[in-house]
Design an enzyme around this catalytic site. Sequence first.
Site, mmCIF file in Angstrom:
data_model
loop_
_atom_site.group_PDB
_atom_site.id
_atom_site.type_symbol
_atom_site.label_atom_id
_atom_site.label_comp_id
_atom_site.label_asym_id
_atom_site.label_seq_id
_atom_site.Cartn_x
_atom_site.Cartn_y
_atom_site.Cartn_z
ATOM 1 N N LYS A 79 0.842 -1.192 0.000
ATOM 2 C CA LYS A 79 0.000 0.000 0.000
ATOM 3 C C LYS A 79 0.877 1.241 0.000
ATOM 4 C CE LYS A 79 -3.869 2.147 2.526
ATOM 5 N NZ LYS A 79 -4.818 2.016 3.660
ATOM 6 N N SER A 159 -9.862 2.569 2.915
ATOM 7 C CA SER A 159 -8.952 3.199 1.981
ATOM 8 C C SER A 159 -8.065 2.212 1.226
ATOM 9 C CB SER A 159 -8.057 4.182 2.744
ATOM 10 O OG SER A 159 -7.214 3.493 3.674
ATOM 11 N N SER A 183 -10.355 0.326 7.325
ATOM 12 C CA SER A 183 -9.804 0.377 5.969
ATOM 13 C C SER A 183 -9.091 -0.876 5.500
ATOM 14 C CB SER A 183 -8.857 1.584 5.842
ATOM 15 O OG SER A 183 -9.590 2.778 5.863
#
Length: 493
Positions: A79, A159, A183
């Site tokens: 990420k 997210s 998230s």
Amino acid sequence: MTDLTTLGIAAIRDGVRDGQFKAREVAEAFNAKVAGADALNAFLVKTPEHALAAADAADAARAAGETLKPLAGVPIGMKDLFATKGVATTAASKILEGFLPPYESTVSQNLWNAGAGMLGKLNLDQFAMGSSNETSAFGNVISPWRRPNDTAALAPGGSSGGSSTAVSAGLAPGATGTDTGGSIRQPAAFTGISGIKPTYGRCSRWGTIAFASSLDQAGPMARDVRDCAIMLEAMAGFDAKDATSLKLDVPNWEAALSTDLKGKRVGVPKEYRVDGMPAEIEALWQQGIDWMRDAGAEIVEVSLPHTKYALPAYYIIAPAEASSNLARYDGVRYGLRDLPEGAGLQDMYAATRAAGFGDEVKRRILIGTYVLSAGFYDAYYTQAQKVRTLIARDFERAFEQCDVLLTPTAPSAAFALGEKQADPLAMYLNDVFTVPASLAGLPAMSVPGGLDKDGLPLGLQIIGKPLDEQGVLNAGLAIEQRAGFTARPQAWW
């Protein structure tokens, strides 16, 4: 020969160790798949050379008869909230475009030390602020799932939407995520994969771009519970550079996995039965309860009376911390600098932030600055922190009656991109089931439990006691075994 990109972390690790295939073959297969999936916009940066270098190291070690590292031969997605030395790290924001960190985050370094290779940096909601991956400065991530006879692009959750899409679409066997209010868990539920947020402090936050420091926690996202356990073992551990890091040994979660829940009590919080909950979510929850009972657990109803205050408290505390954390992005030291002709220092600050931050980030900064301002601090921020304490106390009392809690992960299946963008409050409600555990710093996991009427994944959430990741993983494995979830999106990209 088996398509290597259909294999998960455990299968790749064991296959490389046993000589069924070479690590380089695995890396090449995933690199090729990543290269052909630009339509999903999951990767912001591709690093095929990193994956190949780690693979070659694994193959060389095996040829030399050395003991292989725990993740030798396993390529993963990272990420783009984790700093990676010399590789662009932007938090999906224009304000950090072009930033090349001179250091490595602790979580990513731990994974490289364990032998993993990096396929690339994954897209996300800007600064991890969002529930649909529509706030990225570099375009929306598209879920690999589709409704039948419908080409509407669906949200992969947020997210960590790039991470969920990459794993679900088979672009990576596992990926890192971060969870501030859900998230990891919500995008896992939307895309039919597993993801765990460990106890706050299990994984170091050092080198991870901050959103809300008292809530942010890294965790793995993978195809199944075992793969999450393997990856979490590599990610976790004490870090002296992070003042909130827990000085504890990392358990061998994979070795202790068990689906036998005899003697365990599973709590069902009555406050999670919210008004307007879709019948499919209610039915899945009941199915999950039946699965827990089948695994030998006793089901008990518990009460978390302050649950209804969790979301408003979160959306005071998280923006307040974001307002403080994002003040460092001023155009002076790194990233974007917008310097209008004849501008002074304050003008540069204003112009840089106006150009660099997206609308949702600006919204949360403004909310956070407001609740921290003189005259409003006690009325909002202090009150929210008191509510947070009450929510944590609710969990403590509930865990006097049970070992883990079982709830839905999200109030719906994936929705279409653009469907909720005009209504921030509707978007925030996606976190209604995940936020309480985040406020209390508890370990929590989402595992796929079934499909809705449109054939889209639905997830079940397990919440555990502090530091009881094992209990969470075991309950998740019991659900996984009984759900028999094997659905995968049909490639259209």
